[in-house]
Write a protein that holds these residues in place. Sequence first.
Motif, PDB file in Angstrom:
ATOM      1  N   MET A   1       0.819  -1.197   0.000  1.00 54.94           N
ATOM      2  CA  MET A   1       0.000   0.000   0.000  1.00 54.94           C
ATOM      3  C   MET A   1       0.860   1.257   0.000  1.00 54.94           C
ATOM      4  N   TYR A 188      -8.713   0.330   0.135  1.00 55.25           N
ATOM      5  CA  TYR A 188      -7.322   0.226   0.552  1.00 55.25           C
ATOM      6  C   TYR A 188      -7.163  -0.422   1.924  1.00 55.25           C
ATOM      7  N   GLY A 192      -2.829  -5.432   0.941  1.00 59.36           N
ATOM      8  CA  GLY A 192      -1.393  -5.243   0.816  1.00 59.36           C
ATOM      9  C   GLY A 192      -0.618  -6.282   1.415  1.00 59.36           C
TER      10      GLY A 192
END
Length: 192
Positions: A1, A188, A192
């Motif tokens: 990320m 988001y 990640g």
Amino acid sequence: MLENILERYPKKAALKAHQKYTVRPLVAADEKAFFQFFQAIPEQEKLFIKHRVSDPKVIRHWCKDIDLGRILPLLALDGRKIIGDASLHQQLGGWKRHVGRVSVMVHPEYRGQGLARWLVQELLETARHIGLEKVEAEFIGEQAAAIKMFGLLGFRTLVTLPDYVKDMQAISHDYVLMGLNLVTDEEYAGTG
């Protein structure tokens, strides 16, 4: 990320006075310019900085031990001159891993253009993208202009502790902790 976010830099900060400055993360080669930046800060204001920024060893340590995942220092530059510094601090584990802390300092000659506000907004956007849920900012009670600016960005006072901290001359001051709940971008958060 974070790697995706770092790809956005360097970028231009467009401000009120139609000034444009380059913004990018701190790199080791910035040591001399970063030290010069802090030397331009008035002595009275340096009393309120948590670290002894007049000591070149402090700046050297910051520039040699860069860990952008733990502390993301963004610099604003006018050419090669550092004119602003804003940092997003986070704990990568523990009970405050969802909380970031921001700080900002602008060179005296460049104040009043909206640079501090722009830098903090940039860090808030980054905090959202990396999944932080809250952001805090710490102040000495006398930092009224900074407290007001953070208030305009949506931060609210969480606590004020009278005579709780001491400046670099060992004079007591009120401690003010402000906070902001972030609306995390679900795309988001947790990836990640």
